[in-house]
Design a protein around this motif. Structure first.
Motif, PDB file in Angstrom:
ATOM      1  N   ASP A   1     -17.025  -2.422   7.352  1.00 37.99           N
ATOM      2  CA  ASP A   1     -17.556  -2.188   6.253  1.00 37.99           C
ATOM      3  C   ASP A   1     -17.047  -1.274   4.795  1.00 37.99           C
ATOM      4  OD1 ASP A   1     -19.249  -3.508   6.791  1.00 37.99           O
ATOM      5  OD2 ASP A   1     -21.006  -2.225   6.752  1.00 37.99           O
ATOM      6  N   VAL A   2     -16.164   0.075   4.504  1.00 37.56           N
ATOM      7  CA  VAL A   2     -15.949   0.633   3.479  1.00 37.56           C
ATOM      8  C   VAL A   2     -14.330   0.644   3.247  1.00 37.56           C
ATOM      9  CG1 VAL A   2     -15.005   3.193   3.617  1.00 37.56           C
ATOM     10  CG2 VAL A   2     -17.450   3.385   4.693  1.00 37.56           C
ATOM     11  N   MET A   3     -13.817  -0.232   4.555  1.00 43.93           N
ATOM     12  CA  MET A   3     -12.504  -0.062   4.190  1.00 43.93           C
ATOM     13  C   MET A   3     -12.577  -1.993   3.677  1.00 43.93           C
ATOM     14  SD  MET A   3     -10.268   1.400   4.621  1.00 43.93           S
ATOM     15  CE  MET A   3      -8.872   0.557   4.868  1.00 43.93           C
ATOM     16  N   HIS A   4     -13.901  -3.184   3.436  1.00 38.55           N
ATOM     17  CA  HIS A   4     -13.607  -3.703   2.574  1.00 38.55           C
ATOM     18  C   HIS A   4     -13.816  -3.842   1.313  1.00 38.55           C
ATOM     19  CE1 HIS A   4     -16.508  -7.103   1.139  1.00 38.55           C
ATOM     20  NE2 HIS A   4     -15.740  -7.707   1.545  1.00 38.55           N
ATOM     21  N   ASP A   5     -15.208  -2.638   0.907  1.00 36.92           N
ATOM     22  CA  ASP A   5     -15.375  -1.533  -0.205  1.00 36.92           C
ATOM     23  C   ASP A   5     -13.986  -0.938  -0.904  1.00 36.92           C
ATOM     24  OD1 ASP A   5     -17.415  -3.395   0.288  1.00 36.92           O
ATOM     25  OD2 ASP A   5     -18.403  -1.226  -0.091  1.00 36.92           O
ATOM     26  N   ILE A   6     -13.161  -0.385   0.064  1.00 38.75           N
ATOM     27  CA  ILE A   6     -11.877  -0.269  -0.534  1.00 38.75           C
ATOM     28  C   ILE A   6     -10.976  -1.608  -1.399  1.00 38.75           C
ATOM     29  CG2 ILE A   6     -10.542   0.872  -0.527  1.00 38.75           C
ATOM     30  CD1 ILE A   6     -11.736   2.779   1.713  1.00 38.75           C
TER      31      ILE A   6
ATOM     32  N   SER B   1       5.004   0.814  -0.555  1.00 40.76           N
ATOM     33  CA  SER B   1       5.061   1.789   0.085  1.00 40.76           C
ATOM     34  C   SER B   1       4.045   3.434  -0.202  1.00 40.76           C
ATOM     35  CB  SER B   1       5.916   2.926   0.399  1.00 40.76           C
ATOM     36  OG  SER B   1       5.921   3.816   1.921  1.00 40.76           O
ATOM     37  N   GLU B   2       3.864   2.782  -1.216  1.00 39.52           N
ATOM     38  CA  GLU B   2       3.358   4.702  -2.098  1.00 39.52           C
ATOM     39  C   GLU B   2       1.416   3.384  -2.023  1.00 39.52           C
ATOM     40  OE1 GLU B   2       5.422   5.224  -5.372  1.00 39.52           O
ATOM     41  OE2 GLU B   2       7.257   6.547  -4.484  1.00 39.52           O
ATOM     42  N   ILE B   3       1.837   2.719  -2.697  1.00 39.45           N
ATOM     43  CA  ILE B   3       0.169   1.792  -3.165  1.00 39.45           C
ATOM     44  C   ILE B   3      -0.529   2.463  -1.514  1.00 39.45           C
ATOM     45  CG2 ILE B   3       1.130  -0.515  -2.786  1.00 39.45           C
ATOM     46  CD1 ILE B   3      -1.301  -0.803  -5.114  1.00 39.45           C
ATOM     47  N   ALA B   4      -0.288   1.544  -0.404  1.00 42.26           N
ATOM     48  CA  ALA B   4      -0.769   1.412   0.825  1.00 42.26           C
ATOM     49  C   ALA B   4      -1.146   3.122   1.473  1.00 42.26           C
ATOM     50  CB  ALA B   4       0.600   1.990   1.559  1.00 42.26           C
ATOM     51  N   ASP B   5      -1.169   3.835   0.249  1.00 44.80           N
ATOM     52  CA  ASP B   5      -2.083   5.186   0.509  1.00 44.80           C
ATOM     53  C   ASP B   5      -3.369   4.938   0.147  1.00 44.80           C
ATOM     54  OD1 ASP B   5      -0.798   6.475   2.434  1.00 44.80           O
ATOM     55  OD2 ASP B   5       0.711   7.818   1.321  1.00 44.80           O
ATOM     56  N   PHE B   6      -3.324   4.494  -1.380  1.00 46.76           N
ATOM     57  CA  PHE B   6      -4.256   4.069  -1.983  1.00 46.76           C
ATOM     58  C   PHE B   6      -5.380   2.942  -1.994  1.00 46.76           C
ATOM     59  CE2 PHE B   6      -1.045   6.385  -4.125  1.00 46.76           C
ATOM     60  CZ  PHE B   6      -2.817   7.732  -4.635  1.00 46.76           C
ATOM     61  N   LEU B   7      -4.522   2.018  -1.250  1.00 47.77           N
ATOM     62  CA  LEU B   7      -4.699   0.172  -1.188  1.00 47.77           C
ATOM     63  C   LEU B   7      -4.397  -0.252   0.068  1.00 47.77           C
ATOM     64  CD1 LEU B   7      -6.823  -1.253  -3.300  1.00 47.77           C
ATOM     65  CD2 LEU B   7      -5.017  -1.861  -4.279  1.00 47.77           C
ATOM     66  N   PRO B   8      -4.557  -0.335   0.930  1.00 43.76           N
ATOM     67  CA  PRO B   8      -4.256  -1.039   1.648  1.00 43.76           C
ATOM     68  C   PRO B   8      -4.324  -2.923   2.117  1.00 43.76           C
ATOM     69  CG  PRO B   8      -6.537  -0.747   2.547  1.00 43.76           C
ATOM     70  CD  PRO B   8      -6.215  -0.013   1.425  1.00 43.76           C
TER      71      PRO B   8
END
Length: 217
Positions: free
Chosen positions: A52-57, A180-187
């Motif tokens: 649920d949290v990953m969905h919201d992120i 690669s950088e954005i994956a740390d913020f937004l998968p």
């Protein structure tokens, strides 16, 4: 507007979190809360909350998460650090706070930074400097996270536009770097490059670019 995710098994504790943040939040900032429902089966709770949290992120619906360290499911105790670990493994830059009365125990795992663990009874003392500072830190962390995430998204969008126009030789490495950088913020399940090329072609392009650069040296 920011949305703060909350995870606790007691409604009284959720109310205390909301009250503390409301009292000490910056007056100029709009924000809301989202409390996550918890499974009644201990074996499912961590995975379901993580989902649920990953969905919201991924959908940019929350800007940070506050987790109680001890979550009771019937007679079973779940440690909030289990949820913390699973999320941080996928999104290292997402701001998460652990609330606890046993700070020393909570920071024992190597993946928990001490500054991400707040002592609950002090956090709930509304007029104390500790509480004010910690609430300030929450909003500051959200601001930085959202700012960096959105900046990388904008950069990636610009690169994608150039990539779509056929400037592969100039853009391919930069797109890979920013993704690669954005994956740390937004998968993301699929990269911008994947949407344009298959994996084999991407590798071939990178090899050709490197070969060409070596020939020019």
């Amino acid at each position: 507007m920011y949305t703060i995710g909350l995870i606790d098994d007691e409604e009284s504790q959720l109310k205390a979190m909301r009250r503390t943040i409301k009292i000490n939040a910056p007056r100029s900032v709009e924000y809301d809360f989202k409390s996550y429902s918890l499974s009644k089966e201990s074996g499912k709770l961590v995975d379901e909350v993580f989902r649920d949290v990953m969905h919201d992120i991924v959908n940019e619906e929350i800007g940070c998460l506050i987790i109680d360290y001890k979550i009771m499911v019937r007679t079973t105790k779940i440690q909030g650090t289990e949820i913390f670990r699973k999320i941080k493994e996928v999104v290292p830059k997402f701001p998460i706070i652990i609330l606890t009365e046993v700070v020393e125990e909570s920071i024992e795992p190597d993946f928990i930074d001490a500054d991400k663990v707040y002592r609950k009874r002090d956090f709930f003392k509304l007029e104390e400097e500790y509480s004010k500072d910690k609430v300030h830190n929450i909003f500051d962390s959200m601001r930085k996270y959202v700012s960096q995430r959105d900046s990388l998204k904008l950069t990636l969008f610009d690169l994608k536009e150039k990539l779509a126009k056929g400037n592969e030789s100039d853009m391919i490495k930069e797109v890979l770097k920013v993704e690669s950088e954005i994956a740390d913020f937004l998968p993301s399940d699929q990269s911008q490059i994947d949407r344009v090329f298959d994996e084999g072609k991407v590798k071939k392009i990178v090899e050709l670019i490197e070969k060409a650069n070596n020939m020019l040296e």
